[in-house]
Design a protein around this motif. Structure first.
Motif, PDB file in Angstrom:
ATOM      1  N   ARG A  49       0.861  -1.184   0.000  1.00  0.00           N
ATOM      2  CA  ARG A  49       0.000   0.000   0.000  1.00  0.00           C
ATOM      3  C   ARG A  49       0.898   1.234   0.000  1.00  0.00           C
ATOM      4  NH1 ARG A  49      -5.389  -1.435  -0.589  1.00  0.00           N
ATOM      5  NH2 ARG A  49      -5.716  -3.433   0.403  1.00  0.00           N
ATOM      6  N   ILE A  50       0.484   2.254  -0.764  1.00  0.00           N
ATOM      7  CA  ILE A  50       1.298   3.462  -0.928  1.00  0.00           C
ATOM      8  C   ILE A  50       0.444   4.680  -0.628  1.00  0.00           C
ATOM      9  CG2 ILE A  50       2.637   4.827  -2.580  1.00  0.00           C
ATOM     10  CD1 ILE A  50       3.190   2.232  -4.076  1.00  0.00           C
ATOM     11  N   SER A  51       1.060   5.686  -0.015  1.00  0.00           N
ATOM     12  CA  SER A  51       0.404   6.966   0.220  1.00  0.00           C
ATOM     13  C   SER A  51       1.167   8.058  -0.531  1.00  0.00           C
ATOM     14  CB  SER A  51       0.374   7.294   1.716  1.00  0.00           C
ATOM     15  OG  SER A  51      -0.396   6.349   2.407  1.00  0.00           O
ATOM     16  N   LEU A  52       0.443   8.815  -1.349  1.00  0.00           N
ATOM     17  CA  LEU A  52       1.029   9.909  -2.119  1.00  0.00           C
ATOM     18  C   LEU A  52       0.103  11.113  -2.060  1.00  0.00           C
ATOM     19  CD1 LEU A  52       2.182   8.173  -5.439  1.00  0.00           C
ATOM     20  CD2 LEU A  52       3.623   8.926  -3.574  1.00  0.00           C
ATOM     21  N   ASP A  53       0.701  12.299  -2.056  1.00  0.00           N
ATOM     22  CA  ASP A  53      -0.064  13.542  -2.151  1.00  0.00           C
ATOM     23  C   ASP A  53       0.746  14.511  -3.005  1.00  0.00           C
ATOM     24  OD1 ASP A  53      -1.952  15.490  -1.866  1.00  0.00           O
ATOM     25  OD2 ASP A  53      -1.444  15.989   0.211  1.00  0.00           O
ATOM     26  N   LEU A  54       0.510  14.461  -4.315  1.00  0.00           N
ATOM     27  CA  LEU A  54       1.244  15.282  -5.262  1.00  0.00           C
ATOM     28  C   LEU A  54       0.269  16.142  -6.056  1.00  0.00           C
ATOM     29  CD1 LEU A  54       3.637  12.518  -6.627  1.00  0.00           C
ATOM     30  CD2 LEU A  54       4.203  14.300  -4.992  1.00  0.00           C
ATOM     31  N   LYS A  55       0.576  17.433  -6.158  1.00  0.00           N
ATOM     32  CA  LYS A  55      -0.266  18.354  -6.916  1.00  0.00           C
ATOM     33  C   LYS A  55       0.543  18.911  -8.083  1.00  0.00           C
ATOM     34  CE  LYS A  55      -3.348  19.777  -3.223  1.00  0.00           C
ATOM     35  NZ  LYS A  55      -4.288  18.740  -3.496  1.00  0.00           N
ATOM     36  N   ASN A  56      -0.070  18.901  -9.255  1.00  0.00           N
ATOM     37  CA  ASN A  56       0.528  19.429 -10.474  1.00  0.00           C
ATOM     38  C   ASN A  56       1.913  18.831 -10.725  1.00  0.00           C
ATOM     39  OD1 ASN A  56       0.383  20.920 -12.819  1.00  0.00           O
ATOM     40  ND2 ASN A  56       1.296  22.743 -11.892  1.00  0.00           N
ATOM     41  N   ALA A  57       2.036  17.538 -10.514  1.00  0.00           N
ATOM     42  CA  ALA A  57       3.307  16.838 -10.710  1.00  0.00           C
ATOM     43  C   ALA A  57       3.286  16.149 -12.071  1.00  0.00           C
ATOM     44  CB  ALA A  57       3.520  15.804  -9.614  1.00  0.00           C
ATOM     45  N   THR A  58       4.458  15.981 -12.654  1.00  0.00           N
ATOM     46  CA  THR A  58       4.534  15.254 -13.917  1.00  0.00           C
ATOM     47  C   THR A  58       4.352  13.758 -13.646  1.00  0.00           C
ATOM     48  OG1 THR A  58       6.919  14.965 -13.799  1.00  0.00           O
ATOM     49  CG2 THR A  58       6.100  16.956 -14.911  1.00  0.00           C
ATOM     50  N   VAL A  59       4.009  13.037 -14.696  1.00  0.00           N
ATOM     51  CA  VAL A  59       3.851  11.586 -14.565  1.00  0.00           C
ATOM     52  C   VAL A  59       5.175  10.969 -14.121  1.00  0.00           C
ATOM     53  CG1 VAL A  59       3.393   9.473 -15.860  1.00  0.00           C
ATOM     54  CG2 VAL A  59       1.979  11.488 -16.244  1.00  0.00           C
ATOM     55  N   GLU A  60       6.281  11.502 -14.632  1.00  0.00           N
ATOM     56  CA  GLU A  60       7.594  10.987 -14.248  1.00  0.00           C
ATOM     57  C   GLU A  60       7.854  11.180 -12.754  1.00  0.00           C
ATOM     58  OE1 GLU A  60      12.228  11.203 -15.740  1.00  0.00           O
ATOM     59  OE2 GLU A  60      10.802  12.695 -16.465  1.00  0.00           O
ATOM     60  N   GLU A  61       7.452  12.310 -12.193  1.00  0.00           N
ATOM     61  CA  GLU A  61       7.622  12.550 -10.759  1.00  0.00           C
ATOM     62  C   GLU A  61       6.759  11.584  -9.942  1.00  0.00           C
ATOM     63  OE1 GLU A  61       6.564  16.665 -10.482  1.00  0.00           O
ATOM     64  OE2 GLU A  61       8.569  17.378 -11.000  1.00  0.00           O
ATOM     65  N   VAL A  62       5.562  11.293 -10.422  1.00  0.00           N
ATOM     66  CA  VAL A  62       4.691  10.342  -9.717  1.00  0.00           C
ATOM     67  C   VAL A  62       5.323   8.956  -9.731  1.00  0.00           C
ATOM     68  CG1 VAL A  62       2.437   9.221  -9.741  1.00  0.00           C
ATOM     69  CG2 VAL A  62       2.596  11.660 -10.207  1.00  0.00           C
ATOM     70  N   LEU A  63       5.829   8.542 -10.896  1.00  0.00           N
ATOM     71  CA  LEU A  63       6.462   7.222 -10.991  1.00  0.00           C
ATOM     72  C   LEU A  63       7.709   7.140 -10.115  1.00  0.00           C
ATOM     73  CD1 LEU A  63       6.130   6.543 -14.835  1.00  0.00           C
ATOM     74  CD2 LEU A  63       4.575   5.897 -12.996  1.00  0.00           C
ATOM     75  N   ASN A  64       8.491   8.217 -10.071  1.00  0.00           N
ATOM     76  CA  ASN A  64       9.669   8.237  -9.195  1.00  0.00           C
ATOM     77  C   ASN A  64       9.269   8.168  -7.726  1.00  0.00           C
ATOM     78  OD1 ASN A  64      11.504   8.338 -11.306  1.00  0.00           O
ATOM     79  ND2 ASN A  64      11.584  10.581 -11.334  1.00  0.00           N
ATOM     80  N   ALA A  65       8.187   8.851  -7.355  1.00  0.00           N
ATOM     81  CA  ALA A  65       7.718   8.806  -5.959  1.00  0.00           C
ATOM     82  C   ALA A  65       7.271   7.395  -5.587  1.00  0.00           C
ATOM     83  CB  ALA A  65       6.581   9.802  -5.760  1.00  0.00           C
ATOM     84  N   ILE A  66       6.623   6.700  -6.521  1.00  0.00           N
ATOM     85  CA  ILE A  66       6.211   5.314  -6.256  1.00  0.00           C
ATOM     86  C   ILE A  66       7.445   4.428  -6.103  1.00  0.00           C
ATOM     87  CG2 ILE A  66       5.044   3.301  -7.245  1.00  0.00           C
ATOM     88  CD1 ILE A  66       3.042   5.252  -8.524  1.00  0.00           C
ATOM     89  N   GLU A  67       8.439   4.625  -6.958  1.00  0.00           N
ATOM     90  CA  GLU A  67       9.675   3.834  -6.858  1.00  0.00           C
ATOM     91  C   GLU A  67      10.400   4.077  -5.541  1.00  0.00           C
ATOM     92  OE1 GLU A  67      11.987   4.729 -10.346  1.00  0.00           O
ATOM     93  OE2 GLU A  67      11.006   3.172 -11.529  1.00  0.00           O
TER      94      GLU A  67
END
Length: 156
Positions: A49-67
């Motif tokens: 399970r993952i928790s993220l809270d990103l606003k106006n982020a690029t898809v690449e930043e989201v993928l990096n945060a998941i990694e």
């Protein structure tokens, strides 16, 4: 009298058991042992399970945060996937599939999760790779004079 009936029933079962060959008895015992040992295993992608809270982020930043917050890693081609697209992601203790559904909703990107590896691709590419089945094409092969060619075959 009851004891005699029970003894006769046990005796007939015992006689029946001796009529079954030893190989069959061992096979049945092993079959039951294997059936009781079979069980489903929870994979990493199902339990993480993952928790993220990103606003106006690029898809690449989201993928990096998941990694960074998990053991997942992504495989994708920058030419096929628009990694510069801006998205808002808010997820608290959600599976990675839910987050990816949110990120790639209404796009032509699809993903495939294989344990700790996530492959991103275009939907059209994956659908084109599936061979078409059941198509029958009929016709006549003719030569220069318009006469049918005997024994001709056509290959696609």
């Amino acid at each position: 009298m009851k004891n005699l009936i029970n003894l006769c029933a046990f005796r007939s079962f015992y006689d029946l058991l001796h009529k079954i060959p030893i190989a069959m008895r061992i096979t049945v015992v092993l079959l039951f042992v294997l059936l009781f040992q079979a069980r489903g295993e929870v994979t990493y992608s199902q339990s993480t399970r993952i928790s993220l809270d990103l606003k106006n982020a690029t898809v690449e930043e989201v993928l990096n945060a998941i990694e960074e917050s998990s053991e997942f890693y992504f495989l994708y081609n920058n030419k096929l996937i628009n990694a510069d697209r801006r998205v808002d992601v808010k997820a608290k203790n959600k599976p990675v599939t839910t987050i990816l559904d949110q990120v790639f909703d209404a796009t032509d990107v699809q993903y495939q999760v294989d344990d700790r590896q996530i492959i991103l691709s275009k939907k059209s590419l994956m659908q084109a790779a599936v061979p078409q089945q059941g198509r029958k094409i009929t016709g006549t092969v003719k030569d220069d004079r318009g006469e049918p060619v005997i024994g001709a075959s056509v290959v696609l």
